[in-house]
Design a protein around this motif. Structure first.
Motif, PDB file in Angstrom:
ATOM      1  N   LEU A  38       0.852  -1.198   0.000  1.00 56.71           N
ATOM      2  CA  LEU A  38       0.000   0.000   0.000  1.00 56.71           C
ATOM      3  C   LEU A  38       0.885   1.244   0.000  1.00 56.71           C
ATOM      4  N   GLU A  39       1.970   1.168   0.787  1.00 56.26           N
ATOM      5  CA  GLU A  39       2.894   2.292   0.880  1.00 56.26           C
ATOM      6  C   GLU A  39       3.651   2.486  -0.437  1.00 56.26           C
ATOM      7  N   THR A  40       4.169   1.364  -0.968  1.00 55.67           N
ATOM      8  CA  THR A  40       4.920   1.435  -2.227  1.00 55.67           C
ATOM      9  C   THR A  40       4.084   2.070  -3.336  1.00 55.67           C
ATOM     10  N   CYS A  41       2.789   1.697  -3.364  1.00 56.34           N
ATOM     11  CA  CYS A  41       1.925   2.181  -4.448  1.00 56.34           C
ATOM     12  C   CYS A  41       1.130   3.418  -4.041  1.00 56.34           C
ATOM     13  N   ASN A  42       1.504   4.018  -2.906  1.00 57.20           N
ATOM     14  CA  ASN A  42       0.858   5.259  -2.471  1.00 57.20           C
ATOM     15  C   ASN A  42      -0.661   5.093  -2.296  1.00 57.20           C
ATOM     16  N   LEU A  43      -1.024   4.027  -1.606  1.00 61.42           N
ATOM     17  CA  LEU A  43      -2.458   3.727  -1.452  1.00 61.42           C
ATOM     18  C   LEU A  43      -2.876   3.616   0.019  1.00 61.42           C
ATOM     19  N   THR A  44      -1.961   3.933   0.935  1.00 57.77           N
ATOM     20  CA  THR A  44      -2.217   3.691   2.361  1.00 57.77           C
ATOM     21  C   THR A  44      -3.539   4.306   2.832  1.00 57.77           C
ATOM     22  N   SER A  45      -3.817   5.524   2.417  1.00 56.70           N
ATOM     23  CA  SER A  45      -5.033   6.197   2.903  1.00 56.70           C
ATOM     24  C   SER A  45      -6.307   5.577   2.330  1.00 56.70           C
ATOM     25  N   LEU A  46      -6.148   4.740   1.314  1.00 58.94           N
ATOM     26  CA  LEU A  46      -7.335   4.157   0.668  1.00 58.94           C
ATOM     27  C   LEU A  46      -7.558   2.693   1.064  1.00 58.94           C
ATOM     28  N   ALA A  47      -6.770   2.206   2.028  1.00 62.08           N
ATOM     29  CA  ALA A  47      -6.781   0.773   2.362  1.00 62.08           C
ATOM     30  C   ALA A  47      -8.177   0.205   2.596  1.00 62.08           C
ATOM     31  N   LYS A  48      -9.017   0.953   3.291  1.00 62.21           N
ATOM     32  CA  LYS A  48     -10.331   0.420   3.675  1.00 62.21           C
ATOM     33  C   LYS A  48     -11.418   0.752   2.653  1.00 62.21           C
ATOM     34  N   PHE A  49     -11.040   1.438   1.589  1.00 62.44           N
ATOM     35  CA  PHE A  49     -12.049   1.847   0.600  1.00 62.44           C
ATOM     36  C   PHE A  49     -12.465   0.667  -0.285  1.00 62.44           C
ATOM     37  N   PRO A  50     -13.753   0.594  -0.639  1.00 60.72           N
ATOM     38  CA  PRO A  50     -14.129  -0.385  -1.664  1.00 60.72           C
ATOM     39  C   PRO A  50     -13.446   0.006  -2.976  1.00 60.72           C
ATOM     40  N   VAL A  51     -12.975  -0.968  -3.741  1.00 60.70           N
ATOM     41  CA  VAL A  51     -12.235  -0.624  -4.965  1.00 60.70           C
ATOM     42  C   VAL A  51     -13.118   0.099  -5.978  1.00 60.70           C
ATOM     43  N   THR A  52     -14.418  -0.089  -5.851  1.00 63.26           N
ATOM     44  CA  THR A  52     -15.341   0.562  -6.792  1.00 63.26           C
ATOM     45  C   THR A  52     -15.375   2.078  -6.586  1.00 63.26           C
ATOM     46  N   ASP A  53     -14.862   2.557  -5.432  1.00 64.16           N
ATOM     47  CA  ASP A  53     -14.866   4.000  -5.173  1.00 64.16           C
ATOM     48  C   ASP A  53     -13.606   4.693  -5.690  1.00 64.16           C
ATOM     49  N   LEU A  54     -12.677   3.934  -6.277  1.00 68.01           N
ATOM     50  CA  LEU A  54     -11.390   4.513  -6.670  1.00 68.01           C
ATOM     51  C   LEU A  54     -11.420   5.060  -8.098  1.00 68.01           C
ATOM     52  N   SER A  55     -10.475   5.977  -8.359  1.00 66.19           N
ATOM     53  CA  SER A  55     -10.320   6.486  -9.729  1.00 66.19           C
ATOM     54  C   SER A  55      -9.578   5.433 -10.558  1.00 66.19           C
ATOM     55  N   GLY A  56      -9.515   5.644 -11.873  1.00 64.29           N
ATOM     56  CA  GLY A  56      -8.832   4.697 -12.757  1.00 64.29           C
ATOM     57  C   GLY A  56      -7.379   4.493 -12.377  1.00 64.29           C
ATOM     58  N   GLY A  57      -6.678   5.586 -12.081  1.00 59.63           N
ATOM     59  CA  GLY A  57      -5.268   5.505 -11.717  1.00 59.63           C
ATOM     60  C   GLY A  57      -5.050   4.744 -10.427  1.00 59.63           C
ATOM     61  N   GLN A  58      -5.940   5.005  -9.450  1.00 54.87           N
ATOM     62  CA  GLN A  58      -5.826   4.300  -8.164  1.00 54.87           C
ATOM     63  C   GLN A  58      -6.111   2.811  -8.356  1.00 54.87           C
ATOM     64  N   GLN A  59      -7.103   2.497  -9.175  1.00 54.53           N
ATOM     65  CA  GLN A  59      -7.418   1.082  -9.443  1.00 54.53           C
ATOM     66  C   GLN A  59      -6.224   0.386 -10.081  1.00 54.53           C
ATOM     67  N   GLN A  60      -5.555   1.104 -10.980  1.00 52.79           N
ATOM     68  CA  GLN A  60      -4.399   0.487 -11.639  1.00 52.79           C
ATOM     69  C   GLN A  60      -3.294   0.171 -10.626  1.00 52.79           C
ATOM     70  N   ARG A  61      -3.101   1.082  -9.669  1.00 51.24           N
ATOM     71  CA  ARG A  61      -2.071   0.845  -8.649  1.00 51.24           C
ATOM     72  C   ARG A  61      -2.449  -0.351  -7.769  1.00 51.24           C
ATOM     73  N   VAL A  62      -3.752  -0.475  -7.473  1.00 49.38           N
ATOM     74  CA  VAL A  62      -4.206  -1.638  -6.674  1.00 49.38           C
ATOM     75  C   VAL A  62      -3.936  -2.925  -7.460  1.00 49.38           C
ATOM     76  N   ALA A  63      -4.254  -2.895  -8.762  1.00 47.99           N
ATOM     77  CA  ALA A  63      -4.047  -4.096  -9.596  1.00 47.99           C
ATOM     78  C   ALA A  63      -2.567  -4.478  -9.621  1.00 47.99           C
ATOM     79  N   LEU A  64      -1.710  -3.461  -9.702  1.00 46.10           N
ATOM     80  CA  LEU A  64      -0.260  -3.715  -9.718  1.00 46.10           C
ATOM     81  C   LEU A  64       0.198  -4.308  -8.389  1.00 46.10           C
ATOM     82  N   ALA A  65      -0.244  -3.681  -7.295  1.00 42.65           N
ATOM     83  CA  ALA A  65       0.156  -4.162  -5.967  1.00 42.65           C
ATOM     84  C   ALA A  65      -0.337  -5.586  -5.762  1.00 42.65           C
ATOM     85  N   ARG A  66      -1.580  -5.864  -6.199  1.00 41.12           N
ATOM     86  CA  ARG A  66      -2.170  -7.199  -6.037  1.00 41.12           C
ATOM     87  C   ARG A  66      -1.364  -8.245  -6.814  1.00 41.12           C
ATOM     88  N   ALA A  67      -0.885  -7.855  -7.996  1.00 42.90           N
ATOM     89  CA  ALA A  67      -0.116  -8.811  -8.803  1.00 42.90           C
ATOM     90  C   ALA A  67       1.304  -8.984  -8.267  1.00 42.90           C
TER      91      ALA A  67
END
Lengths: 266, 239
Positions: free
Chosen positions: B119-148
Motif C-alpha cells: 500500500l505504501e509502495t503504491c501510495n495507497l495507504t489512505s485508501l486501504a479500507k475503501f471499496p475498490v469501486t470507489d477509486l479512480s482509474g489511476g488508483q485502481q491500476q495501482r491496486v491491480a499492480l500491488a495485487r499482482a
C-alpha cells in the motif's frame, strides 16, 4: 406538435397499464387482509392442527431449501461455467418440473415412490415408507421448487464476468477458493433471490404434496393443504392461514432485500 | 528468464511466436487490436492452452506439448494485470491486494504487514479500507499492480494497463508503472497498441501482426521506426 401528443398518449397509456397491473396483483391480497381480523387469526392459530401445519410447512420448506442449496449450487456452477456433452439435455431436464402441472408432478412422484414404483419398490423392500410421510412432502417440494433455485443461481453465476475467475487463478486461488471467495459473493443477490423463490414455492406447494403426502391433520397436512381442507368447513380458518402465508412471504421478501443490500465481505 | 515458443490456431489466423525476456527487462508487445497479443500472454499465464510448443520460466517448464506438461495458472506464479484490472468489486483495497496471500493460507499478521508495505509502495495507504469501486482509474491500476506484485511473481504480464485511464492520469501512471516494475526487478511483458506507452515503459519491443512477429528491436529503434509510413498505418494513436 402531433408527435408530442402521441408521446403523451403513449406515456399515459403506459402509466395506466402499469397501475392496472399493480392493482391486479395487490387487490386479491388486500381483499384477503381486509376480510380477516387479528382476533380470528389468533383463535385459528391456537388450533393444535393448524400450529402443526404451520410448523410442518415452514420446517419442510426450510429442509428443502437447505438440500437444494447444497446440491443445486454445484450444479448451477457447472451449468454456468463448464462445457460438457449433454449440457443442453441437463438444462432441459431441469426445466421440466417448472413447466409440469403440479398434479402431473404428483402422479410422477407417486409412480416413482409408490410400492410398485421404480424406487418405492426397493425402499419398501428395506422397510422404508415414503408415501404419506413428511419425507414425501420434502420430495414433492424438492421436485417442484428445486429447479427454480438451480435456474436462478445459474443465471446469477453467469452474470459474474469470467475475468474474475481468471484473475483469481493468476493470484493462486484454487477452483474452490474462486467459487467461495469470488463467484458466490458476487452472485449473492441472484442466489439469495433463488433461495427466497425456492422457500416461498416450497411453503406454498400444494398439488404434488397432496398427491404423495396426503392430507393427514397433525401428520402430513401442510398450510396450503389445510387451507384446502378448511375451505369446506371453516372459511375464517382457511382465510386466517392464507393471511399467515401472505405475512410469511412478505417477511421473506423484506429479509432478502435487506440481506442483498448489505455489503458482503468474503 | 522467460522462453516462449508457441503456436495456436486462433479464429482468424494461426499464431506462431518465439520470444525471450531477460530478468528485469520490460518487453513491449505492440500491434493493432486482434493481432494476438492478449492470446499470447494468456498462453504464458496458462489461461489459454497453446496447440503446441514450449514455455519455460527460470528454467522451470510451464508448458511442453511434447511431454504433456501444462502447469495450471494458479501454480505458475505469474502476476497478471488485466485490461480493466479485474479488481474484485466486493472487496476493499487491502482485501484485493491481500487476496493471493489469504488463498495461500498466510497468517493474518504477515498478510497485514505485506499488504501495508505494498500500500505504501503504491501510495495507497489512505485508501486501504475503501471499496475498490470507489477509486479512480489511476488508483485502481495501482491496486491491480500491488495485487499482482505482492505474490513476488517470477514474471509480470500487463494487458493494456492504461486503456481505462484518461490522458493526464495515463501520462503520470506510465512513469509510476516503469518505476514500480524496475524496482521489483521482475521480467515483464506489456501489451499495448500505443506508441507512447511502448516508448515510455519498454526496454525492447516485438511488433505483432496476425499472430506473427514482423519486427523486433530496442525501444530506441522502435521510436525511430514508428515514424516510418508503413508502421505508422498500424498505430492508431501516437500520444
Amino acid at each position: 406538435m402531433k408527435s408530442i401528443n402521441i408521446n403523451r398518449i403513449v406515456i399515459a397509456g403506459g402509466i395506466l397499464a402499469g397501475i392496472i397491473t399493480v392493482f391486479f396483483f395487490i387487490l386479491p391480497v388486500i381483499s384477503l387482509l381486509l376480510r380477516c381480523s387479528p382476533g380470528i387469526i389468533l383463535s385459528t392459530v391456537q388450533d393444535p392442527f393448524i400450529i402443526h401445519a404451520i410448523i410442518l410447512s415452514l420446517g419442510t420448506a426450510f429442509i428443502t431449501t437447505v438440500v437444494i442449496v447444497l446440491f443445486g449450487t454445484p450444479l448451477a456452477y457447472i451449468q454456468a461455467r463448464k462445457e460438457y456433452p449433454g449440457k443442453d439435455i441437463v438444462e432441459t431436464i431441469l426445466d421440466i418440473p417448472i413447466i409440469l402441472p403440479p398434479a402431473v408432478a404428483g402422479i410422477a412422484l407417486l409412480l416413482l415412490f409408490g410400492k410398485k414404483g421404480i424406487l418405492g419398490f426397493f425402499l419398501s423392500e428395506i422397510g422404508i415408507q415414503v408415501l404419506f410421510t413428511v419425507t414425501a412432502i420434502i420430495l414433492a417440494q424438492l421436485f417442484v421448487a428445486g429447479p427454480l433455485y438451480v435456474r436462478q443461481a445459474k443465471n446469477a453465476i453467469v452474470m459474474v464476468p469470467v475475468v474474475y475467475d481468471q484473475a483469481g487463478r493468476t493470484l493462486g486461488a484454487s477452483s474452490f477458493q474462486i467459487i467461495i471467495k469470488i463467484i458466490l459473493p458476487l452472485a449473492r443477490k441472484g442466489i439469495l433471490s433463488g433461495i427466497m423463490l425456492t422457500y416461498a414455492r416450497a411453503v406454498g406447494e400444494f398439488g404434488a404434496t397432496m398427491m404423495i403426502a396426503g392430507n393427514i391433520p397433525g401428520k402430513t397436512q401442510t398450510m396450503p393443504v389445510a387451507i384446502y381442507s378448511l375451505l369446506q368447513t371453516d372459511m375464517d380458518g382457511a382465510i386466517s392461514i392464507a393471511v399467515i402465508l401472505v405475512w410469511i412471504t412478505v417477511i421473506i421478501l423484506v429479509m432478502v432485500r435487506v440481506l442483498s443490500d448489505r455489503r458482503q465481505v468474503c | 528468464m522467460l522462453n516462449v515458443r508457441v503456436n495456436k490456431q486462433l479464429r482468424d489466423f494461426g499464431l506462431q511466436i518465439s520470444l525471450q525476456v531477460d530478468p528485469g527487462e520490460i518487453l513491449v508487445l505492440f500491434g493493432e487490436n486482434g493481432a494476438g497479443k492478449t492470446s499470447l500472454i494468456s498462453m504464458i499465464s496458462g489461461l489459454l492452452e497453446p496447440d503446441g510448443g514450449l514455455i519455460s520460466l527460470n528454467s522451470h517448464i510451464l508448458y511442453n506439448s511434447d511431454s504433456g506438461i501444462n502447469v495450471p495458472t494458479e501454480e505458475r506464479n505469474i502476476g497478471y494485470v488485466f485490461q480493466n484490472y479485474a479488481l474484485f468489486p466486493h472487496m476493499t483495497v487491502e482485501e484485493n491486494i491481500g487476496f493471493s496471500l489469504t488463498c495461500r493460507g498466510f497468517l493474518k499478521e504477515i498478510i497485514h504487514k505485506r499488504v501495508h508495505e505494498w500500500l505504501e509502495t503504491c501510495n495507497l495507504t489512505s485508501l486501504a479500507k475503501f471499496p475498490v469501486t470507489d477509486l479512480s482509474g489511476g488508483q485502481q491500476q495501482r491496486v491491480a499492480l500491488a495485487r499482482a506484485l505482492i505474490i513476488n511473481p517470477d514474471l509480470m504480464l500487463l494487458d493494456e494497463p492504461f486503456s481505462a485511464l484518461d490522458m493526464r492520469t495515463r501520462e503520470q501512471m506510465r512513469y509510476e508503472l516503469r518505476d514500480i516494475l524496475k524496482k521489483s526487478q521482475k521480467p515483464a511483458i506489456l501489451v499495448t497498441h500505443s506508441i507512447r506507452d511502448a516508448t515510455s515503459i519498454g526496454d525492447r519491443f516485438l511488433f505483432l501482426e496476425r499472430g506473427k512477429i514482423i519486427r523486433e528491436g530496442s525501444i530506441e529503434e522502435f521510436s525511430h521506426m514508428s515514424f516510418e509510413p508503413d508502421l505508422h498505418a498500424y498505430t492508431c494513436v501516437k500520444q
